[in-house]
Design a protein around this motif. Structure first.
Motif, PDB file in Angstrom:
ATOM      1  N   CYS A 101      42.157  -3.704 -20.007  1.00  0.00           N
ATOM      2  CA  CYS A 101      42.218  -3.796 -21.473  1.00  0.00           C
ATOM      3  C   CYS A 101      40.911  -3.377 -22.149  1.00  0.00           C
ATOM      4  CB  CYS A 101      42.544  -5.252 -21.824  1.00  0.00           C
ATOM      5  SG  CYS A 101      42.501  -5.621 -23.574  1.00  0.00           S
ATOM      6  N   TYR A 102      41.044  -2.530 -23.184  1.00  0.00           N
ATOM      7  CA  TYR A 102      39.862  -2.103 -23.940  1.00  0.00           C
ATOM      8  C   TYR A 102      39.276  -3.252 -24.764  1.00  0.00           C
ATOM      9  CZ  TYR A 102      40.922   2.839 -22.931  1.00  0.00           C
ATOM     10  OH  TYR A 102      41.146   4.056 -22.327  1.00  0.00           O
ATOM     11  N   ASN A 103      40.051  -4.330 -24.930  1.00  0.00           N
ATOM     12  CA  ASN A 103      39.513  -5.475 -25.664  1.00  0.00           C
ATOM     13  C   ASN A 103      38.963  -6.553 -24.735  1.00  0.00           C
ATOM     14  OD1 ASN A 103      39.885  -4.649 -28.417  1.00  0.00           O
ATOM     15  ND2 ASN A 103      42.090  -4.757 -28.017  1.00  0.00           N
ATOM     16  N   CYS A 143      45.322  -7.664 -23.902  1.00  0.00           N
ATOM     17  CA  CYS A 143      45.651  -7.957 -25.304  1.00  0.00           C
ATOM     18  C   CYS A 143      47.061  -7.494 -25.646  1.00  0.00           C
ATOM     19  CB  CYS A 143      44.632  -7.302 -26.230  1.00  0.00           C
ATOM     20  SG  CYS A 143      44.817  -5.497 -26.399  1.00  0.00           S
ATOM     21  N   GLY A 144      47.550  -6.499 -24.894  1.00  0.00           N
ATOM     22  CA  GLY A 144      48.903  -6.000 -25.124  1.00  0.00           C
ATOM     23  C   GLY A 144      49.003  -4.931 -26.193  1.00  0.00           C
ATOM     24  N   HIS A 145      47.919  -4.697 -26.919  1.00  0.00           N
ATOM     25  CA  HIS A 145      48.002  -3.777 -28.057  1.00  0.00           C
ATOM     26  C   HIS A 145      47.177  -2.512 -27.917  1.00  0.00           C
ATOM     27  CE1 HIS A 145      50.095  -7.008 -29.982  1.00  0.00           C
ATOM     28  NE2 HIS A 145      49.052  -7.806 -29.829  1.00  0.00           N
ATOM     29  N   CYS A 169      46.276  -1.196 -22.484  1.00  0.00           N
ATOM     30  CA  CYS A 169      47.283  -2.231 -22.218  1.00  0.00           C
ATOM     31  C   CYS A 169      48.691  -1.666 -22.328  1.00  0.00           C
ATOM     32  CB  CYS A 169      47.140  -3.384 -23.202  1.00  0.00           C
ATOM     33  SG  CYS A 169      45.845  -4.545 -22.748  1.00  0.00           S
TER      34      CYS A 169
HETATM   35 ZN    ZN Z   1      44.222  -4.447 -24.391  1.00  0.00          ZN
END
Ligand code: ZN
Length: 225
Positions: free
Chosen positions: A191-193, A200-202, A206
């Motif tokens: 995840c980039y977050n 994060c799923g977004h 993800c």
């Molecule tokens: Zn993510």
């Protein structure tokens, strides 16, 4: 040639889904495995700790190399906290999550590090199938770089790219085949977050990971937990 040395490999290791799958692929194919993680100015430096944990559990040698100049050389949203990430690949260009020169510097640094230890097999989790528009994940670049590394040090390196022609669903299948599906799903950070596991799923990373997982598990978004 010393047999043991010929059976050693160095994995460029971020602690994400792809490189963790490659780490276990390397453990299957080589007697001795080294993992090398780079600090390149990434926003989520905890990926370095996650990589160290996974490497320890895998029982491989692990080292961290600081190459943070990469993050300041080229402007991009993975190393610049003020730049919002592109959600998609822009028309005719690369997304701003592209870190210019990253794989060039990573593989070149890894090759010098490996050579010092008598290792000439390098493993990287790049994939042309889901390459997100990153030119340095393509097969042609890796083949070209392999030649360049050989010429630059007058050695015979082999760059192994076990995921090159796999999509994300096939990468999940490979992790499963290697017996590390749950480890990859729960412990890795893609995840980039900066959120491990399903993330994060977004963010774009993800979404790509989740789409592959759904395809592999044969479920739709509605049935996904
Ligand atoms: Zn993510």
């Amino acid at each position: 040639m010393n047999n043991k040395i010929a059976k050693s490999a160095l994995v460029v290791f971020s602690g994400g889904q792809d490189s963790t799958t490659c780490l276990y692929w390397a453990k299957k194919h080589f007697d001795e495995v080294y993992a090398l993680t780079f600090r390149y100015g990434q926003k989520h430096v905890k990926e370095v700790d996650i990589a160290a944990d996974i490497a320890r559990e895998a029982g491989v040698h692990h080292d961290v190399m600081d190459v943070s100049f990469i993050g300041t050389l080229g402007h991009n949203s993975l190393t610049d906290p003020t730049m919002p990430m592109d959600a998609d690949r822009p028309q005719g260009g690369v997304p701003n999550t592209f870190v210019p020169g990253r794989n060039l510097f990573f593989l070149s640094s890894a090759a010098v590090y490996a050579r010092e230890r008598g290792i000439f097999h390098l493993v990287t989790g790049v994939s042309q199938t889901d390459f997100s528009g990153y030119p340095d994940c393509r097969d042609s670049f890796m083949k070209s770089l392999n030649v360049t590394l050989n010429l630059s040090m007058d050695e015979q390196f082999s760059i192994h790219t076990p995921l090159m022609w796999l999509d994300k669903a096939q990468t999940w299948a490979l992790a499963d085949e290697l017996g590390v599906f749950y480890l990859v799903r729960q412990r890795t950070l893609t995840c980039y977050n900066g959120i491990p596991g399903d993330g994060c799923g977004h963010c774009p990373a993800c979404k790509l990971r989740r789409k592959g997982l759904e395809d592999f598990l044969g479920v739709t978004s509605d049935g996904f937990n």
